[in-house]
Design a protein around this motif. Structure first.
Motif, PDB file in Angstrom:
ATOM      1  N   UNK A  92       4.470 -20.155  17.285  1.00  9.94           N
ATOM      2  CA  UNK A  92       3.737 -20.821  15.559  1.00  9.94           C
ATOM      3  C   UNK A  92       2.865 -19.156  14.500  1.00  9.94           C
ATOM      4  N   UNK A  93       2.808 -18.131  14.967  1.00  8.58           N
ATOM      5  CA  UNK A  93       2.222 -16.830  14.722  1.00  8.58           C
ATOM      6  C   UNK A  93       3.077 -15.718  14.702  1.00  8.58           C
ATOM      7  N   UNK A  94       3.760 -15.242  13.646  1.00  6.03           N
ATOM      8  CA  UNK A  94       4.389 -13.401  13.708  1.00  6.03           C
ATOM      9  C   UNK A  94       3.203 -12.748  13.080  1.00  6.03           C
ATOM     10  N   UNK A  95       3.164 -11.331  13.452  1.00  4.90           N
ATOM     11  CA  UNK A  95       2.450 -10.505  13.071  1.00  4.90           C
ATOM     12  C   UNK A  95       3.462  -9.095  11.852  1.00  4.90           C
ATOM     13  N   UNK A  96       2.958  -9.331  11.019  1.00  2.99           N
ATOM     14  CA  UNK A  96       3.897  -8.515  10.330  1.00  2.99           C
ATOM     15  C   UNK A  96       3.219  -6.738  10.761  1.00  2.99           C
ATOM     16  N   UNK A  97       4.480  -5.917  10.915  1.00  2.00           N
ATOM     17  CA  UNK A  97       3.793  -4.670  10.579  1.00  2.00           C
ATOM     18  C   UNK A  97       5.073  -3.472  10.353  1.00  2.00           C
ATOM     19  N   UNK A  98       4.731  -2.698   9.463  1.00  2.00           N
ATOM     20  CA  UNK A  98       5.089  -1.948   8.899  1.00  2.00           C
ATOM     21  C   UNK A  98       5.429  -0.671   9.237  1.00  2.00           C
ATOM     22  N   UNK A  99       5.878   0.440   8.245  1.00  2.00           N
ATOM     23  CA  UNK A  99       6.005   1.715   8.355  1.00  2.00           C
ATOM     24  C   UNK A  99       7.431   2.401   7.766  1.00  2.00           C
ATOM     25  N   UNK A 100       6.223   3.888   6.857  1.00  2.00           N
ATOM     26  CA  UNK A 100       7.732   4.464   5.724  1.00  2.00           C
ATOM     27  C   UNK A 100       7.246   5.552   5.767  1.00  2.00           C
ATOM     28  N   UNK A 101       8.235   6.033   5.863  1.00  2.00           N
ATOM     29  CA  UNK A 101       8.215   8.091   5.323  1.00  2.00           C
ATOM     30  C   UNK A 101       7.383   8.592   4.553  1.00  2.00           C
ATOM     31  N   UNK A 102       6.325   9.477   5.055  1.00  2.00           N
ATOM     32  CA  UNK A 102       4.880   9.552   4.232  1.00  2.00           C
ATOM     33  C   UNK A 102       5.369  10.236   2.174  1.00  2.00           C
ATOM     34  N   UNK A 103       6.564  11.210   3.092  1.00  2.00           N
ATOM     35  CA  UNK A 103       7.168  11.152   1.243  1.00  2.00           C
ATOM     36  C   UNK A 103       7.109  10.113   0.408  1.00  2.00           C
ATOM     37  N   UNK A 104       7.350   8.576   0.851  1.00  2.00           N
ATOM     38  CA  UNK A 104       7.890   7.672   0.193  1.00  2.00           C
ATOM     39  C   UNK A 104       6.483   6.467  -0.348  1.00  2.00           C
ATOM     40  N   UNK A 105       5.469   7.422  -0.201  1.00  2.00           N
ATOM     41  CA  UNK A 105       4.239   6.994  -0.353  1.00  2.00           C
ATOM     42  C   UNK A 105       3.538   6.485  -1.396  1.00  2.00           C
ATOM     43  N   UNK A 106       2.697   5.665  -1.787  1.00  2.00           N
ATOM     44  CA  UNK A 106       2.679   5.513  -3.461  1.00  2.00           C
ATOM     45  C   UNK A 106       3.441   4.731  -4.093  1.00  2.00           C
ATOM     46  N   UNK A 107       4.376   4.508  -3.781  1.00  2.00           N
ATOM     47  CA  UNK A 107       5.566   4.467  -5.267  1.00  2.00           C
ATOM     48  C   UNK A 107       5.781   3.096  -4.984  1.00  2.00           C
ATOM     49  N   UNK A 108       5.039   1.437  -4.291  1.00  2.00           N
ATOM     50  CA  UNK A 108       5.148   0.575  -4.135  1.00  2.00           C
ATOM     51  C   UNK A 108       6.296   0.469  -3.262  1.00  2.00           C
ATOM     52  N   UNK A 109       6.884   0.836  -2.555  1.00  2.00           N
ATOM     53  CA  UNK A 109       7.440   0.673  -1.623  1.00  2.00           C
ATOM     54  C   UNK A 109       7.814  -0.486  -0.427  1.00  2.00           C
ATOM     55  N   UNK A 110       6.817  -0.326   0.315  1.00  2.00           N
ATOM     56  CA  UNK A 110       6.244  -1.366   1.274  1.00  2.00           C
ATOM     57  C   UNK A 110       5.677  -2.404   0.944  1.00  2.00           C
ATOM     58  N   UNK A 111       4.825  -2.403  -0.392  1.00  2.00           N
ATOM     59  CA  UNK A 111       4.738  -3.551  -0.849  1.00  2.00           C
ATOM     60  C   UNK A 111       5.916  -4.259  -1.396  1.00  2.00           C
TER      61      UNK A 111
END
Lengths: 182, 182
Positions: A92-111
């Motif tokens: 019944x449970x799933x775990x979400x994980x994500x990773x983004x290149x640091x050049x693209x941090x702070x732009x709302x992409x992961x969100x």
């Protein structure tokens, strides 16, 4: 619903942040190496930065391709700048994980990527009652991502996980099918 | 480290005379049945009430005597009124569980047993960084036991576990080697 047919579709985001999700393949290896070799990116990951393309190819073959639900996060040019996955914890449970290149941090992409997944995953996996995320107490950026999407911060689990030889406190977040996306 | 091999068989509470902990045996079956047949006791447990002595003997043989760490909670007459157990979660985390016959609820026996066992676990298992407990949101009595010992209530994990066909919200508690007892 046939999950296989869903994996071939690209899922697109709303106009504000131009990313889409699609399956990751071996031809993404060069883009994968950009974030996978970056020590800033791997800081809160359980794995060390990759040091050879061979190892990267091994990772894509042994982990990415067989994964039940993993997507490349892509910009307009369809090149991968990160990845996002939902891994079953139990029935019944799933775990979400994500990773983004640091050049693209702070732009709302992961969100945006997390929002897309939270919006779609319960349709694809109707047996899933809970989507959860465990974030290192010091990983404020990632905590903000989940909060902005509408995940509920359930609490700090003290001395919960071993990360690179250290026992870390982790923040537990969850999103339920009945929750509202922010 | 197997606690069964290295610890004395009996642990007595302080002040002495209240409860003691010892391994369970088949000769405890009749006392076991007092709580195991009680639907009120079984309400928040993963098991259904026991319906026969044969069933009880089978359960004690298959699950109780084989358990890596399980102790009968006994009063002065050395007869069990419940039991308490420790389950491994991973290398650094253990989970505590306990059950008490209804006649003995509300007298502080479970609190004493949890306090005793928590202290013992960290002495006997130095690799343990975290002792945790998961309690149904509606099981207020059990939540009070842990709070009285000094466990930290970390938060409510929504839709966390399937119990008898229902997906339940569970309260996560933890106690660390560095935490003070209340």
């Amino acid at each position: 619903m046939d999950i296989d047919s869903c994996t071939r579709k690209a899922v697109s985001s709303s106009p504000s942040e131009k990313i889409h999700l699609r399956p990751m393949t071996l031809s993404d290896i060069d883009d994968f190496m950009v974030w996978a070799t970056d020590i800033n990116v791997t800081r809160f990951c359980t794995w060390e930065p990759y040091t050879s393309q061979e190892a990267g190819i091994g990772y894509i073959n042994s982990f990415v391709l067989p994964h039940p639900w993993l997507r490349a996060i892509c910009l307009d040019d369809d090149r991968a700048i990160g990845s996002i996955s939902v891994t079953p914890v139990d029935s019944i449970r799933g775990e979400i994980g994500y990773v983004i290149g640091s050049k693209y941090w702070g732009k709302g992409i992961a969100t945006e990527a997390v929002r897309l997944v939270a919006a779609e995953i319960f349709k694809e996996k109707p047996e899933m009652e809970r989507l959860e995320a465990l974030v290192d107490v010091d990983n404020i950026g990632s905590q903000k991502v989940l909060e902005k999407v509408g995940f509920v911060r359930e609490g700090v689990m003290r001395k919960f996980m071993c990360l690179k030889g250290n026992v870390r406190d982790m923040v537990m977040f969850s999103f339920l099918p009945s929750d509202s996306l922010l | 480290m197997d606690l069964n091999e290295t610890q004395p068989a009996v642990v007595v509470s302080s002040p002495p005379g209240r409860i003691s902990l010892r391994p369970m045996t088949l000769s405890d079956v009749d006392d076991y049945m007092v709580w195991a047949t009680d639907a009120e006791v079984a309400r928040f447990c993963s098991w259904e009430p026991c319906t026969s002595r044969e069933e009880a003997i089978k359960y004690i043989t298959d699950s109780v005597l084989t358990h890596p760490w399980l102790r009968a909670i006994c009063l002065e007459d050395d007869r069990p009124i419940g039991y308490i157990l420790i389950m491994p979660v991973d290398k650094i985390r253990k989970e505590i569980g306990y059950v008490l016959a209804r006649k003995y609820w509300g007298k502080g026996f479970a609190t004493e047993a949890v306090r005793l066992v928590t202290a013992e676990v960290f002495k006997a298992m130095p690799e343990v960084e975290r002792l945790e407990a998961l309690v149904d949101v509606d099981n207020v009595g059990s939540q009070r036991v842990l709070e009285k010992v000094g466990f930290t209530r970390e938060g409510v994990m929504r839709k966390f576990i399937v119990m008898k066909g229902s997906v339940r919200d569970m309260v996560m508690f933890s106690f660390l080697p560095t935490d003070p007892f209340k």
